[in-house]
Design an enzyme around this catalytic site. Structure first.
Site, short mmCIF file in Angstrom:
data_model
loop_
_atom_site.label_atom_id
_atom_site.label_comp_id
_atom_site.label_asym_id
_atom_site.label_seq_id
_atom_site.Cartn_x
_atom_site.Cartn_y
_atom_site.Cartn_z
N LYS A 1 0.83 -1.20 0.00
CA LYS A 1 0.00 0.00 0.00
C LYS A 1 0.87 1.25 0.00
CE LYS A 1 -2.15 -0.87 3.83
NZ LYS A 1 -3.10 -0.70 4.95
N TYR B 1 14.68 31.31 7.73
CA TYR B 1 13.43 32.07 7.91
C TYR B 1 13.17 32.35 9.39
CZ TYR B 1 11.92 31.43 3.06
OH TYR B 1 11.82 31.47 1.70
#
Length: 818
Positions: free
Chosen positions: A489, A713
């Protein structure tokens, strides 16, 4: 020395022969997946705890193989049309044959054991000795109870030296290998942690490994490995000990190690000479391996100038194949560092596993210093390309060009790599698997660069050998009769789709499970024929599911009714479905009180066939909730009993996931489902499974930051002192969680930890490499073996599933086959 007749082999192994005793045998095989059809091949049916070669005899017979070694006679085989030996034990018989064959060898055998470096030393010795001694060595890392016999079978009296390696994991194994190898010259590399769980301590491991040297005349080892030195001298005092040391009086003493940019100069004293050699490596392990090789060459009285020339020309040993996405929907297998017949066989077998393409292309350079006459060499190469189903052959080099008449008429040849590159266009290759197999001198990395799909520097490296190891480990926890389903999956937990499925299909898993139909369709389109269960099917997918033979999980009456109607409209009968029971997870599935209604709906329905009934454990990894788990198991057993007594067909039962396999072995039923354990994550056996995924990138810039300056940042990173930082092209768009900013995680750079500094950006992040020797484009490990993904998940307060599945699809997956 070869071939033997079947009659000869029967006498050697003391078996019972049925069939033609005059058939001549040239090659041996143990693996039905790679066995090449030939009238002169003998297939040994090996039976172990989790495998049995006898069950593939019909498949092999249909391939055209007619000579076998059996421990018992398989059912359903036309015995009149095959030749076979009936023996007490196939492995024992293989070892007897190899031991006999080795005794016929007239040259010297060099036997290598130890924990690390065996394969490298073997390959480097072969590089140094193959020209003057026509040396033969073990293929890849064939050093086990079955690998060593296959290696010994390659010995022939055209060679003056054979180089074989031996590895063991438990006491008693080396005695069998010693009888086969029986080396005149023995090399003990070093001792380490590998397979330590099979021994009481390091001393016992050294003693067991040293059994290899029982009949040796000469022993070679480092005196600096104190325990090895002491045990060998005590156990074999009368043998010739050629020890070496960095700082002690030894047969060979290292006086100085001088490392340059990409070369190491080794100055040494040996007997009465004082000399120096250069090797094209600078790491500690390569230097140690090279010194072992040097001692052997000096012992064999190779002229010092020849030794110097051989050592400076040592080639890196390609320990792995790299599988990458290529241009125009191609798959590129890069093995562009060496080229010889043994490694060509291995690479061609790997190429043949790529079922996603019907076209298989081999680009091969001249094979240098093979020890064979040119015409014989390329005649053999041409035959291999036919046997291994090569669709398109491209030869590069003067020698292969001169011998092009041995190859199919549509093969293409070039005298140089540059000539081929000039011919190459963006449309030259499409929808094919391409194997690049070249000697280092031909610089095939230039071809690889043109053929590989261009993506950014950050990659997720997937170790396919670790996948196989982990699969076999979990197989060892279940009975031989228990089937295994592997979950693929979510892009195989972020690791890929058909690339992983190819490996699993080759390892003959019983089922694979996908989340949605599209995942199953992709597997089918790429040549995966293993039964596929779709765990979350939807009504719009029914057409594609039928078209691609995908089997649905049925968890509700609405889904069941819709699927039955679809089968009726399409006049499809006995289509396999998988019924899910909700035993307490309360996610999907039929409740136990709905079973009577379910039986009314499915009983005697000709459109469907209940292939399996299953459920999902909610807390199999939490011992404090075992009472709840046992309640789930009880409900499941009772529900299956009720379904079984009312349905006309037998069905498979399965409820155990990875944690269930580890903790509840009594509830294997007919099948288990392996998920995260395949990818190297285990709550109970983390030391037994191997790391599969390594998330890595490279440094793109290095800066020195003054105290007080900020990084990133929001100016969240601050230099307290003079700080050296590296910028890495990986960010949260690649799957790197922003919570790992500002020192909350550390990357591995040249063996040392470097913490993040500043906020993680979308495409970049910064790390503090103060005090670490690092350069532009050096490798950086985000997670892998160290630091580990389990630790990373704990740091984020999540589970490993989430970490793996969050790795972005823009990150290139590179598949490694050792």
């Amino acid at each position: 020395m070869n071939p033997y007749t079947l009659g000869d082999i029967n006498k050697i192994v003391s078996g019972k022969l049925f069939g033609n005793p005059t058939v001549r045998i040239q090659s041996l095989s143990l693996d039905s997946r790679t066995a090449v059809p030939s009238s002169s091949i003998l297939f040994f049916c090996i039976r172990g705890l989790r495998h049995d070669g006898h069950i593939y005899v019909e498949e092999l017979y249909n391939k055209g193989i007619k000579n076998f070694v059996f421990e018992y006679i398989p059912q359903g085989i036309n015995l009149d049309d095959i030749n076979y030996l009936l023996v007490d034990g196939s492995i024992n018989s293989l070892q007897k044959l190899a031991s006999y064959h080795r005794q016929q060898f007239k040259g010297k055998i060099i036997g290598i054991t130890g924990s690390n470096g065996k394969t490298i030393i073997k390959e480097w010795l072969w590089q140094c000795l193959r020209k003057n001694y026509n040396a033969i060595r073990s293929p890849k890392s064939y050093n086990s109870q079955i690998g060593v016999p296959l290696s010994a079978w390659l010995l022939n009296n055209d060679a003056k030296i054979g180089i074989l390696e031996a590895g063991i994991s438990i006491p008693g194994e080396m005695e069998k290998l010693q009888k086969i190898i029986s080396p005149e010259i023995g090399i003990f590399t070093n001792i380490g942690e590998a397979h330590q769980e099979g021994f009481l301590d390091f001393s016992q491991k050294i003693i067991e490994k040293s059994i290899l040297f029982k009949d040796s005349q000469v022993l070679i080892y480092s005196k600096d490995h104190k325990t090895i030195s002491e045990i060998l001298k005590e156990k074999y005092p009368k043998k010739t000990h050629l020890d070496w040391s960095y700082n002690k009086n030894a047969w060979l003493t290292i006086k100085n190690i001088e490392k340059q940019t990409d070369i190491t100069r080794i100055k040494f004293n040996c007997k009465t000479i004082s000399e120096e050699i250069d090797i094209p490596f600078t790491d500690k392990a390569s230097i140690e391996n090279a010194i072992h090789v040097l001692v052997v060459l000096l012992h064999l009285n190779m002229h010092i100038e020849d030794i110097k020339k051989a050592m400076i020309n040592l080639q890196p040993v390609a320990m792995r194949l790299e599988l990458k996405k290529g241009i125009n929907n191609c798959t590129v297998i890069n093995d562009s560092y060496n080229s010889d017949l043994n490694s060509l066989d291995i690479a061609l077998d790997f190429l043949n596993l790529q079922t996603q393409h019907s076209t298989r292309t081999l680009i091969l350079s001249d094979i240098l210093q093979s020890g064979k006459e040119e015409k014989d060499l390329y005649k053999e190469v041409a035959q291999k390309t036919k046997e291994k189903n090569i669709t398109q052959f491209i030869g590069i080099g003067d020698a292969i060009y001169k011998n092009k008449n041995y190859f199919d008429a549509d093969s293409v040849f070039f005298k140089s790599t540059q000539e081929f590159i000039e011919y190459l266009s963006s449309s030259s290759f499409k929808d094919e698997a391409i194997l690049l197999k070249g000697s280092r001198n031909f610089q095939f990395e230039k071809i690889a660069s043109l053929l590989e799909e261009k993506t950014h520097t950050t990659i997720l490296e997937i170790n396919l050998n670790a996948i196989i190891h982990n699969l076999n480990f979990y197989r060892s926890l279940i009975t031989r009769e228990t089937k295994i389903m592997v979950m693929l999956k979510a892009f195989s937990y972020g690791s890929g789709s058909y690339e992983i499925a190819n490996v699993l299909q080759n390892q003959r898993v019983d089922y694979v499970g996908v989340a949605i139909a599209d995942e199953g369709v992709t597997l089918r389109k790429n040549g995966i024929n293993t039964p596929i269960i779709v765990m979350s099917p939807s009504i719009p997918d029914f057409d594609s599911m039928l078209a691609y033979r995908l089997e649905p999980e049925i968890h509700s009456f609405e889904l069941l009714d819709a699927f039955k109607e679809h089968l009726t409209i399409n006049q499809t009968f006995n289509y396999p479905i998988h019924i899910k029971i909700d035993t307490g997870m309360h996610r999907l599935g039929f409740m136990p009180e709905e079973i009577n209604k379910l039986l009314d709906t499915i009983k005697n329905n000709k459109n469907i066939l209940v292939k399996s009934v299953f459920s999902h454990l909610a807390a199999s990894d939490e011992p404090e909730q075992d009472d709840f788990t046992y309640q789930q198991l009880k409900i499941f057993e009772e529900t299956c009993k009720k379904l079984s007594s009312n349905l006309n067909n037998k069905f498979i039962r399965h409820i155990l996931n990875t944690n269930g396999i580890e903790r509840f072995p009594l509830y294997q039923f007919e099948m288990v489902r392996l998920g995260i354990g395949l990818y190297g994550v285990s709550n109970k056996f983390q030391n037994k499974v191997e790391n599969v995924s390594t998330f890595k990138s490279k440094i793109v810039q290095i800066k020195n930051i003054m105290p007080g300056e900020t990084i990133g940042y929001g100016r969240k990173g601050k230099a307290i002192k003079m700080t050296k930082i590296a910028t890495i092209p990986i960010g949260y768009a690649d799957g790197l969680d922003r919570k790992l900013s500002n020192g909350n995680w550390h990357f591995l750079v040249n063996g040392k930890y470097a913490p993040t500094i500043g906020n993680i950006c979308m495409d970049l992040c910064m790390i503090d490499i103060t005090g670490i020797e690092a350069n532009f484009h050096d490798e950086v490990i985000v997670f892998g073996r160290d630091p580990g993904i389990v630790n990373l998940a704990e740091k984020l307060g999540t589970i490993t599933y989430e970490v793996l599945t969050k790795v972005s699809q823009r990150v290139k997956r590179v598949y490694i086959h050792e």
